[in-house]
Structure formats: C-alpha cells, structure tokens
Design a protein around this motif. Structure first.
Motif, PDB file in Angstrom:
ATOM      1  N   ALA A 165      74.775 -83.286  -2.787  1.00 30.00           N
ATOM      2  CA  ALA A 165      74.020 -84.395  -1.126  1.00 30.00           C
ATOM      3  C   ALA A 165      74.504 -85.441  -1.242  1.00 30.00           C
ATOM      4  O   ALA A 165      75.001 -86.711  -2.100  1.00 30.00           O
ATOM      5  CB  ALA A 165      72.625 -84.213  -1.034  1.00 30.00           C
ATOM      6  N   TRP A 195      69.182 -88.716   4.369  1.00 31.37           N
ATOM      7  CA  TRP A 195      69.602 -86.886   3.768  1.00 31.37           C
ATOM      8  C   TRP A 195      71.009 -87.745   4.660  1.00 31.37           C
ATOM      9  O   TRP A 195      70.828 -87.230   6.248  1.00 31.37           O
ATOM     10  CB  TRP A 195      69.192 -86.158   4.063  1.00 31.37           C
ATOM     11  N   GLY A 255      74.068 -85.130   4.441  1.00 31.51           N
ATOM     12  CA  GLY A 255      73.872 -83.190   4.215  1.00 31.51           C
ATOM     13  C   GLY A 255      73.830 -83.122   2.959  1.00 31.51           C
ATOM     14  O   GLY A 255      73.746 -83.939   2.356  1.00 31.51           O
ATOM     15  N   THR A 296      78.239 -75.638   3.920  1.00 25.64           N
ATOM     16  CA  THR A 296      78.114 -77.076   4.128  1.00 25.64           C
ATOM     17  C   THR A 296      77.527 -77.537   5.320  1.00 25.64           C
ATOM     18  O   THR A 296      76.299 -76.749   5.910  1.00 25.64           O
ATOM     19  CB  THR A 296      79.020 -77.794   4.724  1.00 25.64           C
ATOM     20  N   ARG A 297      76.153 -78.502   4.924  1.00 24.85           N
ATOM     21  CA  ARG A 297      74.464 -78.478   5.836  1.00 24.85           C
ATOM     22  C   ARG A 297      74.633 -79.794   6.375  1.00 24.85           C
ATOM     23  O   ARG A 297      75.291 -80.386   5.453  1.00 24.85           O
ATOM     24  CB  ARG A 297      74.017 -77.510   5.412  1.00 24.85           C
ATOM     25  N   TYR A 298      74.213 -79.876   7.464  1.00 25.89           N
ATOM     26  CA  TYR A 298      74.113 -80.961   7.834  1.00 25.89           C
ATOM     27  C   TYR A 298      73.255 -81.721   8.546  1.00 25.89           C
ATOM     28  O   TYR A 298      72.575 -80.715   9.181  1.00 25.89           O
ATOM     29  CB  TYR A 298      75.406 -81.651   9.021  1.00 25.89           C
ATOM     30  N   SER A 299      72.345 -83.122   8.306  1.00 31.15           N
ATOM     31  CA  SER A 299      71.545 -83.850   9.092  1.00 31.15           C
ATOM     32  C   SER A 299      72.487 -83.621  10.643  1.00 31.15           C
ATOM     33  O   SER A 299      73.054 -83.890  10.820  1.00 31.15           O
ATOM     34  CB  SER A 299      71.303 -85.064   8.831  1.00 31.15           C
ATOM     35  N   GLN A 345      75.624 -84.688  11.979  1.00 36.51           N
ATOM     36  CA  GLN A 345      76.853 -83.688  12.462  1.00 36.51           C
ATOM     37  C   GLN A 345      77.825 -84.114  13.320  1.00 36.51           C
ATOM     38  O   GLN A 345      78.055 -84.692  14.223  1.00 36.51           O
ATOM     39  CB  GLN A 345      76.316 -82.637  12.842  1.00 36.51           C
ATOM     40  N   THR A 365      82.158 -85.565   7.124  1.00 37.99           N
ATOM     41  CA  THR A 365      82.695 -84.717   6.958  1.00 37.99           C
ATOM     42  C   THR A 365      82.620 -84.166   5.346  1.00 37.99           C
ATOM     43  O   THR A 365      83.263 -85.446   4.312  1.00 37.99           O
ATOM     44  CB  THR A 365      84.254 -84.118   6.997  1.00 37.99           C
ATOM     45  N   GLY A 371      66.144 -80.103   6.775  1.00 32.89           N
ATOM     46  CA  GLY A 371      66.262 -80.663   5.521  1.00 32.89           C
ATOM     47  C   GLY A 371      65.362 -82.257   4.458  1.00 32.89           C
ATOM     48  O   GLY A 371      64.598 -81.982   5.287  1.00 32.89           O
TER      49      GLY A 371
END
Lengths: 121, 110
Positions: free
Chosen positions: A35, A47, A49, A58-61, A65, A69, B98
């Motif tokens: 993270a 946070w 991502g 991959t996850r983004y806040s 977003q 990258t 999240g």
C-alpha cells in the motif's frame, strides 16, 4: 527480517513526471499487498491505494484514482508509485507498507521509511 | 479533515499513564478492527496495536488498545521519553472500501 526500503528524496518542477520505489526483502513478495500512504506537511496519513503483487490487482482510494499509478515488479521485489504530471499539491512524504491481506481484517506492517517529494517551480 | 478524529496533542510526565482517543462512525470503527501506529517524522511508522487490542511481538505491554462502539483508545502506561511521537489510529471504512486514518496525536513526555 522483513524490510521495505524506499527511494530517496525528490525535487521536481510542476508538470514533470516521477516514479518512486519501495524495495522489499525478507519475505515472499509476490504473496503480499503493498500500500501507499501520503502525509502532506503538518497533516495526517491518507491511504492512496494498494496492489497485490501476485497478479497486479490494484485498488485506489477515490481521492487518488486517476492521479497516480501504482505498480510492482516481482523480478526485483519492488513496488512503485508514479505521477505523469506533478502539481505543487503533490508535495508530501509518501510511505509504502505491506500487508498479507486486503480488507477489514488487514493492517500494514512493516512500513518503509518514506520518500519526501517536493514539487516547486 | 481526517475521517477518524483524534485529539491533536497529548502529554504526560515520565511514569504516568496517558490515553489517546480515536472517534469514528458506524461505517468504520463501529464495524471494523482498529489498529494503532507510532510515527516519528522522517522514519517508518511502526505498528503498535492490531485488531483493537493485539500487540505485535516486541511491543511492550505498557501499550494497550481498546474499542467500544465507534470509538477506540490507546493507553500508554509508565511513560518514557522514547514514547514521544505521533500516534495514529486506522481502520477499514465500509463506505470507502479502504483504509482511513486519524489525524494523529502528538504525544509529549514532559
């Protein structure tokens, strides 16, 4: 010993691109998540991502977003955070951290020492 | 403005006990585990407490965590000069999907 070592401080101009790194050692890198967390000057932690190194899921806040990258390279056990066009408001210290899982049951441990990014004309 | 609310400063004399609070809502603390981190600016944040009240190996039992409803707290007993740092609470937020953090509490050992 599980360890995350981040790349050194950066000074950039607005509009420039940047890629900072987080090199992992001491554990099975491909089986964990990495993270990224931002700390703006005088502020708390946010946070940004997370990436599962095994398959690059991959996850983004929502706040980040499209702004950054996140990527990872299993061959050199390194995760990356990159910008295509920096803004002055990107000036902050960025931390990476690792977790075995992703979701309500997870926490970050350990963390990297942080990378200070300064964006100024 | 952080999702989780922490008091900005806290202080105590060596040997004393201090408590740091962390307030959230039903979508974060109210329904998920809380974790606590110790942070000295310029260094790697360190995990102090995970899953509300669990201490990682190597963290002294002077540190303890608790949770009730949508609030959590970190207690530090037998304060020592090396406890001077910023302390952050963190948890999962169901609405965000999240992690969210508190704004941090700066602890001064007098």
């Amino acid at each position: 010993e599980v360890q995350l070592v981040q790349s050194g401080p950066e000074v950039k101009k607005p509009g420039e691109s940047l890629k900072i790194s987080c090199r992992a050692s001491g554990y099975s890198f491909g089986n964990y998540w990495i993270a990224w967390v931002r700390q703006m000057p005088g502020k708390g932690l946010e946070w940004m991502g997370v990436i599962y190194v095994g398959d690059s899921d991959t996850r983004y806040s929502p706040s980040f977003q499209g702004q950054v990258t996140i990527s990872a390279d299993k061959s050199n056990t390194t995760a990356y955070l990159q910008w295509s066009s920096l803004k002055a408001s990107d000036s902050a210290t960025y931390y990476c951290g690792t977790t075995a899982g992703w979701g309500p049951m997870a926490w970050l441990d350990p963390w990297g020492q942080g990378t200070l990014v300064t964006v100024s004309s | 403005q952080s999702v989780l609310t922490q008091p900005p400063p806290a202080s105590g004399a060596p040997g004393q006990r201090v408590t740091i609070s962390c307030s959230g809502s039903s979508s974060n603390i109210g329904s998920n585990y809380v974790h606590w981190y110790k942070h000295l600016p310029g260094t790697a944040p360190k995990l102090l407490i995970y899953r509300n009240n669990q201490r990682p190996s190597g963290v002294p039992d002077r540190f303890s965590g608790s949770k009730s409803g949508s609030a959590a707290s970190l207690a530090i007993s037998g304060l020592r000069s090396e406890d001077e740092a910023d302390y952050y609470c963190a948890t999962w937020d169901d609405s965000l999907s999240g992690w969210v953090f508190g704004g941090g509490t700066k602890l001064t050992v007098l």
